[in-house]
Design a protein around this motif. Structure first.
Motif, mmCIF file in Angstrom:
data_model
loop_
_atom_site.group_PDB
_atom_site.id
_atom_site.type_symbol
_atom_site.label_atom_id
_atom_site.label_comp_id
_atom_site.label_asym_id
_atom_site.label_seq_id
_atom_site.Cartn_x
_atom_site.Cartn_y
_atom_site.Cartn_z
ATOM 1 N N GLN A 39 7.459 4.729 -2.125
ATOM 2 C CA GLN A 39 7.126 5.677 -1.038
ATOM 3 C C GLN A 39 6.176 6.763 -1.540
ATOM 4 O OE1 GLN A 39 10.667 6.866 1.236
ATOM 5 N NE2 GLN A 39 11.483 4.824 0.897
ATOM 6 N N SER A 40 6.378 7.207 -2.793
ATOM 7 C CA SER A 40 5.473 8.226 -3.343
ATOM 8 C C SER A 40 4.079 7.636 -3.572
ATOM 9 C CB SER A 40 6.013 8.774 -4.665
ATOM 10 O OG SER A 40 7.225 9.426 -4.461
ATOM 11 N N VAL A 41 4.027 6.386 -4.045
ATOM 12 C CA VAL A 41 2.715 5.752 -4.268
ATOM 13 C C VAL A 41 1.969 5.619 -2.938
ATOM 14 C CG1 VAL A 41 1.563 3.595 -4.959
ATOM 15 C CG2 VAL A 41 3.417 4.520 -6.369
ATOM 16 N N LEU A 42 2.684 5.210 -1.896
ATOM 17 C CA LEU A 42 2.057 5.086 -0.578
ATOM 18 C C LEU A 42 1.483 6.423 -0.126
ATOM 19 C CD1 LEU A 42 4.602 2.801 1.256
ATOM 20 C CD2 LEU A 42 2.142 2.432 1.238
ATOM 21 N N ASP A 43 2.260 7.465 -0.333
ATOM 22 C CA ASP A 43 1.824 8.791 0.095
ATOM 23 C C ASP A 43 0.592 9.259 -0.697
ATOM 24 O OD1 ASP A 43 2.160 11.145 1.673
ATOM 25 O OD2 ASP A 43 2.815 12.144 -0.166
ATOM 26 N N LEU A 44 0.639 9.064 -2.021
ATOM 27 C CA LEU A 44 -0.448 9.576 -2.866
ATOM 28 C C LEU A 44 -1.756 8.810 -2.688
ATOM 29 C CD1 LEU A 44 1.568 10.241 -6.140
ATOM 30 C CD2 LEU A 44 0.274 11.946 -4.860
ATOM 31 N N THR A 45 -1.672 7.547 -2.291
ATOM 32 C CA THR A 45 -2.896 6.735 -2.196
ATOM 33 C C THR A 45 -3.412 6.612 -0.760
ATOM 34 O OG1 THR A 45 -1.580 4.701 -2.039
ATOM 35 C CG2 THR A 45 -2.342 5.333 -4.241
ATOM 36 N N LYS A 46 -2.745 7.275 0.197
ATOM 37 C CA LYS A 46 -3.119 7.013 1.598
ATOM 38 C C LYS A 46 -4.551 7.440 1.929
ATOM 39 C CE LYS A 46 -0.730 11.039 3.511
ATOM 40 N NZ LYS A 46 0.519 11.468 4.142
ATOM 41 N N GLY A 47 -5.097 8.395 1.131
ATOM 42 C CA GLY A 47 -6.483 8.805 1.405
ATOM 43 C C GLY A 47 -7.504 8.112 0.510
ATOM 44 N N ASP A 48 -7.069 7.220 -0.364
ATOM 45 C CA ASP A 48 -7.989 6.585 -1.315
ATOM 46 C C ASP A 48 -8.881 5.574 -0.603
ATOM 47 O OD1 ASP A 48 -6.490 8.007 -3.137
ATOM 48 O OD2 ASP A 48 -6.371 6.362 -4.581
ATOM 49 N N GLU A 49 -10.191 5.807 -0.717
ATOM 50 C CA GLU A 49 -11.132 4.911 -0.016
ATOM 51 C C GLU A 49 -11.114 3.493 -0.576
ATOM 52 O OE1 GLU A 49 -15.050 6.500 -0.002
ATOM 53 O OE2 GLU A 49 -14.368 8.333 1.000
ATOM 54 N N GLY A 50 -10.926 3.361 -1.873
ATOM 55 C CA GLY A 50 -11.048 2.044 -2.496
ATOM 56 C C GLY A 50 -9.785 1.201 -2.438
ATOM 57 N N LEU A 51 -8.679 1.803 -2.008
ATOM 58 C CA LEU A 51 -7.414 1.077 -2.042
ATOM 59 C C LEU A 51 -6.851 0.912 -0.652
ATOM 60 C CD1 LEU A 51 -5.756 2.989 -5.035
ATOM 61 C CD2 LEU A 51 -6.659 0.655 -5.088
ATOM 62 N N ARG A 52 -6.368 -0.286 -0.369
ATOM 63 C CA ARG A 52 -5.701 -0.500 0.918
ATOM 64 C C ARG A 52 -4.378 -1.195 0.627
ATOM 65 N NH1 ARG A 52 -4.268 -1.990 5.522
ATOM 66 N NH2 ARG A 52 -5.015 -3.759 6.751
ATOM 67 N N ILE A 53 -3.274 -0.472 0.827
ATOM 68 C CA ILE A 53 -1.948 -1.091 0.660
ATOM 69 C C ILE A 53 -1.744 -1.943 1.907
ATOM 70 C CG2 ILE A 53 0.498 -0.724 0.152
ATOM 71 C CD1 ILE A 53 -1.270 0.780 -1.871
ATOM 72 N N SER A 54 -1.916 -3.243 1.752
ATOM 73 C CA SER A 54 -1.943 -4.101 2.943
ATOM 74 C C SER A 54 -0.615 -4.798 3.210
ATOM 75 C CB SER A 54 -3.065 -5.142 2.811
ATOM 76 O OG SER A 54 -2.870 -5.893 1.641
ATOM 77 N N VAL A 109 -0.143 4.936 -9.785
ATOM 78 C CA VAL A 109 -1.354 5.420 -9.104
ATOM 79 C C VAL A 109 -2.556 5.334 -10.048
ATOM 80 C CG1 VAL A 109 -2.458 7.435 -8.035
ATOM 81 C CG2 VAL A 109 -0.075 6.884 -7.498
ATOM 82 N N ARG A 110 -2.339 5.709 -11.301
ATOM 83 C CA ARG A 110 -3.428 5.608 -12.298
ATOM 84 C C ARG A 110 -3.919 4.163 -12.407
ATOM 85 N NH1 ARG A 110 -2.679 4.201 -18.267
ATOM 86 N NH2 ARG A 110 -4.758 4.509 -19.107
ATOM 87 N N ALA A 111 -2.980 3.239 -12.539
ATOM 88 C CA ALA A 111 -3.367 1.824 -12.698
ATOM 89 C C ALA A 111 -4.161 1.347 -11.488
ATOM 90 C CB ALA A 111 -2.117 0.972 -12.899
ATOM 91 N N LEU A 112 -3.724 1.736 -10.277
ATOM 92 C CA LEU A 112 -4.431 1.297 -9.069
ATOM 93 C C LEU A 112 -5.821 1.932 -8.988
ATOM 94 C CD1 LEU A 112 -1.532 1.331 -6.429
ATOM 95 C CD2 LEU A 112 -2.625 -0.655 -7.498
ATOM 96 N N ARG A 113 -5.897 3.226 -9.276
ATOM 97 C CA ARG A 113 -7.222 3.888 -9.188
ATOM 98 C C ARG A 113 -8.169 3.337 -10.248
ATOM 99 N NH1 ARG A 113 -5.203 9.959 -7.490
ATOM 100 N NH2 ARG A 113 -4.824 9.371 -5.316
ATOM 101 N N ASN A 114 -7.628 2.964 -11.411
ATOM 102 C CA ASN A 114 -8.474 2.391 -12.455
ATOM 103 C C ASN A 114 -9.095 1.061 -12.021
ATOM 104 O OD1 ASN A 114 -8.611 4.274 -14.481
ATOM 105 N ND2 ASN A 114 -6.934 3.426 -15.681
ATOM 106 N N LEU A 115 -8.446 0.380 -11.069
ATOM 107 C CA LEU A 115 -8.993 -0.901 -10.600
ATOM 108 C C LEU A 115 -10.283 -0.710 -9.816
ATOM 109 C CD1 LEU A 115 -5.778 -2.672 -9.212
ATOM 110 C CD2 LEU A 115 -6.980 -3.174 -11.346
#
Ligand SMILES: NC(=O)C1=CN([C@@H]2O[C@H](COP(=O)(O)OP(=O)(O)OC[C@H]3O[C@@H](n4cnc5c(N)ncnc54)[C@H](O)[C@@H]3O)[C@@H](O)[C@H]2O)C=CC1
Ligand SMILES: O=C([O-])CC(=O)C(=O)O
Length: 274
Positions: free
Chosen positions: A18-33, A262-268
């Motif tokens: 739930q925290s990962v979803l919240d922190l990445t919700k504005g990330d342009e490059g990531l879509r939790i699908s 979050v770091r691992a996902l943003r690094n992608l």
């Protein structure tokens, strides 16, 4: 961020997820699908998601979809059982996986099964550093040869509720720091699946699950999850202390675990990965 868009599937809808979803919700490059939850929980999770204002809400399923919705990566934030249920099948289908329930690799044959599944799918499984730091240094030191790694885990008493520590200690009324486990990282990970993932991570990066010595304490004098380890080897020696703030939604889990995902996902997707 670059123009890359990565579709992400997350297994689990607990404190970390739930925290990962919240922190990445504005990330342009990531879509939790996709969000993979236990069978029967789909509707309840959909209802909870509706309240989170995510914009592009993920599809909630009990098994990974590999059709048009195929993810670029799967992140496990659920528990040991999720490796067999979801990580192994995803790897076999060529989906790279990031894992936080590292203690699952203490089960006989699990590390080999993961390797075999990743090989079959032509992909990789990445063990995230989670609540601990210095894994890069420890794993590099192993290349030179390590003599010993010892780990001491200390959490507030309530962080051990629901674990075998309860059989040895009166956790709700503990007055002083108390040792309740001493043994190998393999045994720690087996007995404390929600609390000894760090021990397993250090072991896999270092001298192995049977050679890594572990002590676990409940300590009423602390309000953080404290992880200390030291390693000696041909490289020299190192000692690391982490004082991690627990997540309000799950005191067993340090908040840093969320940031490691979050770091691992943003690094992608970031042009500069660090
Ligand atoms: N590597 C590390 O440093 C750390 C790893 N962890 C691991 O992360 C896991 C998750 O932590 P939290 O989010 O704090 O726990 P949590 O208990 O808040 O959430 C876990 C969620 O996953 C769900 N789940 C369990 N098995 C599942 C399965 N097979 N399929 C789908 N959903 C499943 C549960 O129903 C629950 O909603 C822990 O169990 C632990 O193994 C936790 C802290 C640190
Ligand atoms: O989050 C933490 O502090 C560490 C933890 O629970 C684990 O090692 O499983």
């Amino acid at each position: 961020m670059s123009g890359v868009l990565k579709r992400v599937a997350i297994v689990g809808f607990g404190a970390i997820s739930q925290s990962v979803l919240d922190l990445t919700k504005g990330d342009e490059g990531l879509r939790i699908s996709q969000l993979i939850v236990s069978p029967g929980k789909e509707d309840a999770v959909r209802e909870q998601l509706a309240g989170l204002e995510l914009g592009n809400a993920p599809q909630v399923r009990s098994a990974l979809a590999l059709d048009a919705d195929r993810p670029d990566v799967l992140v496990e934030c659920a528990g040991h059982g999720a490796l067999t249920a979801h990580v192994l099948p995803a790897l076999r289908q060529g989906v790279p996986c990031l894992v936080v329930s590292i203690g699952a690799l203490s089960a006989p044959g699990m590390a080999e099964e993961l390797e075999q599944a990743a090989r079959q799918g032509g992909t990789q499984v990445h063990l995230l550093s989670g609540a601990i730091g210095g894994i890069d240094a420890l794993a590099a030191a192993r290349m030179a040869g390590l003599d010993s790694v010892t780990y001491v885990g200390r959490k507030p008493p309530l962080g051990w509720l629901g674990s075998p520590a309860e059989e040895k200690l009166d956790l709700r009324n503990l007055k002083e720091k108390a040792l309740f486990f001493e043994g190998s990282a393999r045994e720690a990970a087996r007995l404390f699946p929600k609390n000894a993932n760090v021990a397993a991570t250090l072991a896999l990066a270092g001298v192995g699950l049977d050679q890594t010595r572990v002590e676990l304490y409940a300590d009423p004098a602390v309000n953080q999850n404290i992880h200390y380890y030291e390693a000696q080897g041909a490289f020299g020696n190192m000692a690391v202390t982490m004082q991690g703030k627990p997540l309000a939604s799950n005191p067993k889990t340090s908040a840093l675990t969320v940031y490691s995902v979050v770091r691992a996902l943003r690094n992608l997707v970031s042009p500069l990965a660090v």
